[in-house]
Design an enzyme around this catalytic site. Sequence first.
Site, PDB file in Angstrom:
ATOM      1  N   GLY A  89       0.840  -1.204   0.000  1.00 16.35           N
ATOM      2  CA  GLY A  89       0.000   0.000   0.000  1.00 16.35           C
ATOM      3  C   GLY A  89       0.869   1.246   0.000  1.00 16.35           C
ATOM      4  N   GLY A  91       2.600   3.689   1.478  1.00 13.87           N
ATOM      5  CA  GLY A  91       3.077   3.945   2.833  1.00 13.87           C
ATOM      6  C   GLY A  91       3.596   5.354   3.014  1.00 13.87           C
ATOM      7  N   ARG A  92       3.844   6.017   1.894  1.00 12.93           N
ATOM      8  CA  ARG A  92       4.315   7.408   2.004  1.00 12.93           C
ATOM      9  C   ARG A  92       3.833   8.227   0.815  1.00 12.93           C
ATOM     10  NH1 ARG A  92      10.555   7.610   0.109  1.00 12.93           N
ATOM     11  NH2 ARG A  92      10.496   5.863  -1.317  1.00 12.93           N
ATOM     12  N   LYS A 112       4.420  12.112  -3.101  1.00 15.71           N
ATOM     13  CA  LYS A 112       5.266  11.040  -2.564  1.00 15.71           C
ATOM     14  C   LYS A 112       6.159  11.645  -1.491  1.00 15.71           C
ATOM     15  CE  LYS A 112       8.590   7.591  -4.236  1.00 15.71           C
ATOM     16  NZ  LYS A 112       9.143   6.954  -5.437  1.00 15.71           N
ATOM     17  N   GLY A 125       6.892   7.459   6.462  1.00 14.54           N
ATOM     18  CA  GLY A 125       6.056   8.105   5.447  1.00 14.54           C
ATOM     19  C   GLY A 125       6.738   9.250   4.716  1.00 14.54           C
ATOM     20  N   ARG A 175       3.952  13.454  -8.300  1.00 13.17           N
ATOM     21  CA  ARG A 175       4.086  12.524  -9.429  1.00 13.17           C
ATOM     22  C   ARG A 175       2.780  12.475 -10.193  1.00 13.17           C
ATOM     23  NH1 ARG A 175       6.484   6.800  -7.902  1.00 13.17           N
ATOM     24  NH2 ARG A 175       4.568   6.335  -6.809  1.00 13.17           N
ATOM     25  N   ASP A 251       4.911  -4.733  -7.337  1.00 14.08           N
ATOM     26  CA  ASP A 251       4.246  -3.476  -6.946  1.00 14.08           C
ATOM     27  C   ASP A 251       4.802  -2.298  -7.733  1.00 14.08           C
ATOM     28  OD1 ASP A 251       6.422  -4.425  -5.156  1.00 14.08           O
ATOM     29  OD2 ASP A 251       6.378  -2.365  -4.435  1.00 14.08           O
TER      30      ASP A 251
HETATM   31  P1  AMP Z   1       9.282   1.180  -3.002  1.00 15.94           P
HETATM   32  O1  AMP Z   1      10.519   0.422  -2.662  1.00 15.94           O
HETATM   33  O2  AMP Z   1       9.454   2.661  -3.041  1.00 15.94           O
HETATM   34  O3  AMP Z   1       8.571   0.626  -4.173  1.00 15.94           O
HETATM   35  O4  AMP Z   1       8.319   0.973  -1.727  1.00 15.94           O
HETATM   36  C1  AMP Z   1       7.863  -0.276  -1.329  1.00 15.94           C
HETATM   37  C2  AMP Z   1       6.833  -0.119  -0.240  1.00 15.94           C
HETATM   38  O5  AMP Z   1       7.401   0.475   0.913  1.00 15.94           O
HETATM   39  C3  AMP Z   1       5.655   0.759  -0.622  1.00 15.94           C
HETATM   40  O6  AMP Z   1       4.515   0.209  -0.026  1.00 15.94           O
HETATM   41  C4  AMP Z   1       6.006   2.091  -0.005  1.00 15.94           C
HETATM   42  O7  AMP Z   1       4.870   2.868   0.251  1.00 15.94           O
HETATM   43  C5  AMP Z   1       6.686   1.643   1.274  1.00 15.94           C
HETATM   44  N1  AMP Z   1       7.616   2.661   1.785  1.00 15.94           N
HETATM   45  C6  AMP Z   1       8.810   3.030   1.256  1.00 15.94           C
HETATM   46  N2  AMP Z   1       9.391   3.985   1.995  1.00 15.94           N
HETATM   47  C7  AMP Z   1       8.558   4.247   3.029  1.00 15.94           C
HETATM   48  C8  AMP Z   1       8.584   5.134   4.152  1.00 15.94           C
HETATM   49  N3  AMP Z   1       9.607   5.959   4.359  1.00 15.94           N
HETATM   50  N4  AMP Z   1       7.533   5.106   4.996  1.00 15.94           N
HETATM   51  C9  AMP Z   1       6.503   4.277   4.804  1.00 15.94           C
HETATM   52  N5  AMP Z   1       6.414   3.424   3.783  1.00 15.94           N
HETATM   53  C10 AMP Z   1       7.413   3.396   2.899  1.00 15.94           C
HETATM   54 MG    MG Z   2       7.134   1.311  -5.348  1.00 17.20          MG
END
Ligand code: AMP
Ligand code: MG
Length: 482
Positions: A89, A91-92, A112, A125, A175, A251
């Site tokens: 989901g 997350g940020r 983002k 986040g 974005r 994802d």
């Molecule tokens: P990504 O590696 O950017 O594709 O992120 C993978 C997952 O980790 C996604 O669900 C993001 O929303 C979550 N995520 C990445 N960085 C953070 C963060 N700093 N805080 C919360 N969720 C995160």
């Molecule tokens: Mg991602």
Amino acid sequence: MNNNLGFNFDNSYLTLPTTFFDIDSPAEFPEPCVAIVNENFATEIGLDFSSLSSEEKAKLFCGNLIPEGTSPFSQAYAGHQFGNFTNLGDGRAHLLGEHLTPEGVRLDIQFKGSGRTHYSRRGDGLAAVGPMHREYILSEAMHALGIPTTRSLAVVHTGETILRERHLPGAVLTRVASSHIRVGTFEYAAATRNPDNISALLDYTVERHFPELAESQTKAMCLLHAVMERQIHLILDWMRVGFIHGVMNTDNVLLSGETIDYGPCAFMDRYHPDQVFSSIDQQGRYAYANQAPITQWNLVRLAEALLPVMGTDLEACAKEAEELLISFEQLYQKAWLQMMRKKLGLLGEAADDETLINDLLAYMQRAGADFTNTFRDLSTADHPTITDEEFTAWYLRYQNRRLQHGQSIEHSIALMQSVNPFVIPRNHQVEEALSETENNNLGPMLHLLEVLKKPYDYTQACESYQSPPEPSAHIYQTFCGT
Ligand code: AMP
Ligand code: MG
């Protein structure tokens, strides 16, 4: 906030079952400050921020001033990360909403780094300045290269410090994407074990991205096929310019066929099929030459998620999906050959084209040749200055092949120059520009962005951006930047 900015929101995603999203607001940032706004792109999509003060722009692009007519939300999804299934989901990230352009194009506008959400798990986040500018540079460079991608509308520095391996200034990126429907969104739907959720998402995705399939009796299978075709095109574009995504988790695969998530991605300097940059990719799962097989693997995950709604005879559907996915290899190989022919300016088809192409790649690998410059050098009218025996013998064969099929050298060169960029965002130059953004000096980044706008045109300005890194400046690893 009064909406006289051109936003035309219509949040169709909220018509999906509520399990797919969470209504949620971005965090409050006390002292946001605009770093960059993509004014040209804003104009293209019918937006105009000229009436705003810089404070208002900063508040708008960190999600602290919400235009009338929308209500932010975050999306649920799952995904296979390095082969393992996880519920994820946003997350940020917060979606400001879906904006309909004056031409009627539906675009997600998403923040983002805008704070914790229902899906944050243990994350804060937030996002750091460097990675958000990195996404801005790379996504805009990919767009200029003619490669389907999410776009970047703005970066705001939040004024807050965030904790990573050290304290870093925080930022929010705006974005813009055709949608954020991922393979992982379908996996999420399947994991709810309610076929109605999968059907709802299927209908929604078809209506949004593949309306020509709306009346099909075999919608799920047709969607799988259509997504496979888009993914093949996308990966070929990456291979053409030496782009290594770095985190091809499910994802991070959009059904629209746009490139998303510029984490540890990088462009290759020296050609090597096993090249990996990402520090988190220890096994080389997402190496340059693995990008097509991994895409096929990711599409198998999509097929599995769609299977419950594919038809009544599940076994027959599974078999048909399997056959379709096996055909990926041949389709990709054929399209790859065609793409490489263009890179070498070869018109028509000759029986030993594949050998000719592979022999060049083998030479490049052995010699550590720069991927971009090798193809650009071949696409100028002069003979290359390389004296290597293996290369000279290859070049002779190449020249002979090039003159087959009644083709002129001029025609061959024009073809090559349309697909071989002069400039790419080289890692060492991107990193140099980014290190300055942390000190609020955006000059080098703006200059780089300017040069990257016309990657296929030779200009004097791009000359200094064509050099591969000195050995001391060679970047071997990129970090995820979360
Ligand atoms: P990504 O590696 O950017 O594709 O992120 C993978 C997952 O980790 C996604 O669900 C993001 O929303 C979550 N995520 C990445 N960085 C953070 C963060 N700093 N805080 C919360 N969720 C995160
Ligand atoms: Mg991602």
